[in-house]
Design an enzyme around this catalytic site. Sequence first.
Site, PDB file in Angstrom:
ATOM      1  N   CYS A 217      40.072  50.610  40.925  1.00 46.47           N
ATOM      2  CA  CYS A 217      40.205  49.505  39.529  1.00 46.47           C
ATOM      3  C   CYS A 217      38.736  49.915  38.624  1.00 46.47           C
ATOM      4  O   CYS A 217      38.932  49.571  37.451  1.00 46.47           O
ATOM      5  CB  CYS A 217      40.140  48.309  39.881  1.00 46.47           C
ATOM      6  SG  CYS A 217      41.600  47.625  40.872  1.00 46.47           S
ATOM      7  N   HIS A 297      27.592  53.797  43.489  1.00 45.93           N
ATOM      8  CA  HIS A 297      28.549  54.067  44.592  1.00 45.93           C
ATOM      9  C   HIS A 297      28.035  53.594  45.810  1.00 45.93           C
ATOM     10  O   HIS A 297      26.941  54.145  46.201  1.00 45.93           O
ATOM     11  CB  HIS A 297      28.800  55.639  44.473  1.00 45.93           C
ATOM     12  CG  HIS A 297      30.079  55.894  45.100  1.00 45.93           C
ATOM     13  ND1 HIS A 297      30.533  55.453  46.381  1.00 45.93           N
ATOM     14  CD2 HIS A 297      31.092  56.765  44.503  1.00 45.93           C
ATOM     15  CE1 HIS A 297      31.754  56.123  46.756  1.00 45.93           C
ATOM     16  NE2 HIS A 297      32.079  56.686  45.775  1.00 45.93           N
ATOM     17  N   HIS A 381      29.726  39.609  24.645  1.00 41.92           N
ATOM     18  CA  HIS A 381      30.822  39.435  25.122  1.00 41.92           C
ATOM     19  C   HIS A 381      30.716  40.075  26.671  1.00 41.92           C
ATOM     20  O   HIS A 381      29.784  40.938  26.767  1.00 41.92           O
ATOM     21  CB  HIS A 381      31.924  40.133  24.037  1.00 41.92           C
ATOM     22  CG  HIS A 381      31.948  39.568  22.799  1.00 41.92           C
ATOM     23  ND1 HIS A 381      32.254  38.363  22.326  1.00 41.92           N
ATOM     24  CD2 HIS A 381      31.294  40.130  21.731  1.00 41.92           C
ATOM     25  CE1 HIS A 381      32.227  38.289  21.076  1.00 41.92           C
ATOM     26  NE2 HIS A 381      31.742  39.199  20.715  1.00 41.92           N
ATOM     27  N   HIS A 385      36.279  42.676  35.023  1.00 35.89           N
ATOM     28  CA  HIS A 385      37.633  43.062  35.827  1.00 35.89           C
ATOM     29  C   HIS A 385      38.291  42.085  36.167  1.00 35.89           C
ATOM     30  O   HIS A 385      37.670  41.220  37.289  1.00 35.89           O
ATOM     31  CB  HIS A 385      37.237  44.106  36.753  1.00 35.89           C
ATOM     32  CG  HIS A 385      38.483  44.672  37.654  1.00 35.89           C
ATOM     33  ND1 HIS A 385      39.639  44.966  37.231  1.00 35.89           N
ATOM     34  CD2 HIS A 385      38.532  44.473  38.865  1.00 35.89           C
ATOM     35  CE1 HIS A 385      40.379  44.967  37.973  1.00 35.89           C
ATOM     36  NE2 HIS A 385      40.126  44.735  39.177  1.00 35.89           N
ATOM     37  N   HIS A 414      45.819  35.710  33.839  1.00 32.85           N
ATOM     38  CA  HIS A 414      46.703  34.812  33.684  1.00 32.85           C
ATOM     39  C   HIS A 414      48.028  35.193  32.948  1.00 32.85           C
ATOM     40  O   HIS A 414      49.268  35.276  33.622  1.00 32.85           O
ATOM     41  CB  HIS A 414      46.213  33.369  32.849  1.00 32.85           C
ATOM     42  CG  HIS A 414      47.413  32.400  32.594  1.00 32.85           C
ATOM     43  ND1 HIS A 414      48.438  32.505  31.513  1.00 32.85           N
ATOM     44  CD2 HIS A 414      47.834  31.367  33.573  1.00 32.85           C
ATOM     45  CE1 HIS A 414      49.091  31.385  31.755  1.00 32.85           C
ATOM     46  NE2 HIS A 414      48.845  30.625  32.847  1.00 32.85           N
ATOM     47  N   ASN A 418      46.623  41.541  37.586  1.00 36.48           N
ATOM     48  CA  ASN A 418      45.522  42.472  37.777  1.00 36.48           C
ATOM     49  C   ASN A 418      46.127  43.777  37.399  1.00 36.48           C
ATOM     50  O   ASN A 418      46.884  44.192  38.044  1.00 36.48           O
ATOM     51  CB  ASN A 418      44.932  42.469  39.331  1.00 36.48           C
ATOM     52  CG  ASN A 418      44.071  43.543  39.457  1.00 36.48           C
ATOM     53  OD1 ASN A 418      43.756  44.328  38.753  1.00 36.48           O
ATOM     54  ND2 ASN A 418      43.429  43.301  40.842  1.00 36.48           N
TER      55      ASN A 418
END
Length: 490
Positions: A217, A297, A381, A385, A414, A418
């Site tokens: 993702c 990572h 802001h 994810h 909502h 995802n």
Amino acid sequence: MPHLSPQFPTMFKYVKLVYQYVVNHFLTCLLVPTMAMVLVQAIQLGPEAIYIQFDFTKTLCSSFLIFFVTILYFMSRPRGVYLVDYACYKPPVSCRVPFSTFMEHSRIILKSEPKSVEFQMRILERSGLGEETCLPPAIHCIPPAPNMESARKEAEMVIFSVMDTLFKKTGITPRDIDILIVNCSLFSPTPSLSAMVVNKYRMRSNIKSFNLSGMGCSAGLISIDLARDLLQVYPKSIAVVVSTEIITPNYYRGKERSMLLPNCLFRMGGVAILLSNRWWADQWRAKYKLLHVVRTHKGSDDKSYNCVFETDDAEGKTGISLSKDLMAIAGEALKSNITTIGPLVLPPSEQLLFLISFIGRKVFNTRLKPYIPDFKQAFEHFCIHAGGRAVIDELQKNLQLSAEHVEPSRMTLHRFGNTSSSSLWYELSYIEAKGRMKKGDRIWQIAFGSGFKCNSAVWKCNKTIKTPSDGPWSDCIDKYPVHIPEVVKL
């Protein structure tokens, strides 16, 4: 215990504000009085005395040196990377999957596994997803009919739609594109998805195209990082980044609970982003400027590597297994990422407090609670994810964010679910649709992905963005934000 005056919190607040102002503007506070003293001294000396004291040749050489150093500085600076515009995919209404439909399909597909059906229902009740999320047409079949053809059709539906919208919004043509990057983790056909785009739009033969897969993702920000590096090498160039996840071939039809989770959370989505280093042509119309990309990572650790893993279950059915340790591993990856990005973005006042806390814990008392920097001082802001309700809750708690700061993430989860690597851009689009994005605002995008990776991107808004009349939120933004209960009884 001593009694604290009710005015103490207010006084502490003002003391902290004064501290932040003085430390953050230390050089200004130092230089202004110094310059004032020099100016007063110069007025007192008069022009003739100044001329006598300063040698003309030395002054000329000094001026030339300053000019040369300034030119050298501007020539050695990295090229600015600008986000001109982007387009998010909005699935058709026919792909909508309300809770009742999802559960009906689960009961039919898993009719011999009532416990697995009950498990999915409990997850869905607490997921934070709404009734309008979408799945591709092949998953609507009973039983689902995922195959190579239907997967390609979903890819074409999503990618071509966002590319067409991007061309329309920016006015560029396919042959203007110098660099093309497509990322999709779990669907990697031959020819690649990037080749599919080149073929569809008849792009130039010398286009530099890349196809990233298996990176989870957070692959969207990896693509942004790759585009940034390429734009440093190739001047006067335009790059297009396409981020998506193709759901069709990855719908799990077994009974392993750890592999049923993605079925409940992942939904259709995608985005196409136009980046440019042509400052003379695109800086004036660009929405954002890219400031930093920080990648972490944790793949050298076995637990981190295995926490999101594509594998076969005992019956030979392929799916994505999510470990119970996922949130703890994500937290550790976030800490490492914050350690790197903090010095790049935090004001001096927060860095000084963190340093004092660090020294205090190391030298005096290891039991002292570590100081958590206030990232609200660095960003207006936050785009976290939308991997799930637990992810957003954990980051809100760790970063001490308000409900408004995480509102874009919760509302994206909502409305769209995802959507993997593209979720950050639905969140950015939400902020724009609410009319909250002002010139100079700074945005922090945070993404997590298999491997295990935590990646961040920092953007600065180039101009106050008017509320768009189109986009993924155009027909529903007025009803958001909505209240999302802890449990939705199905």
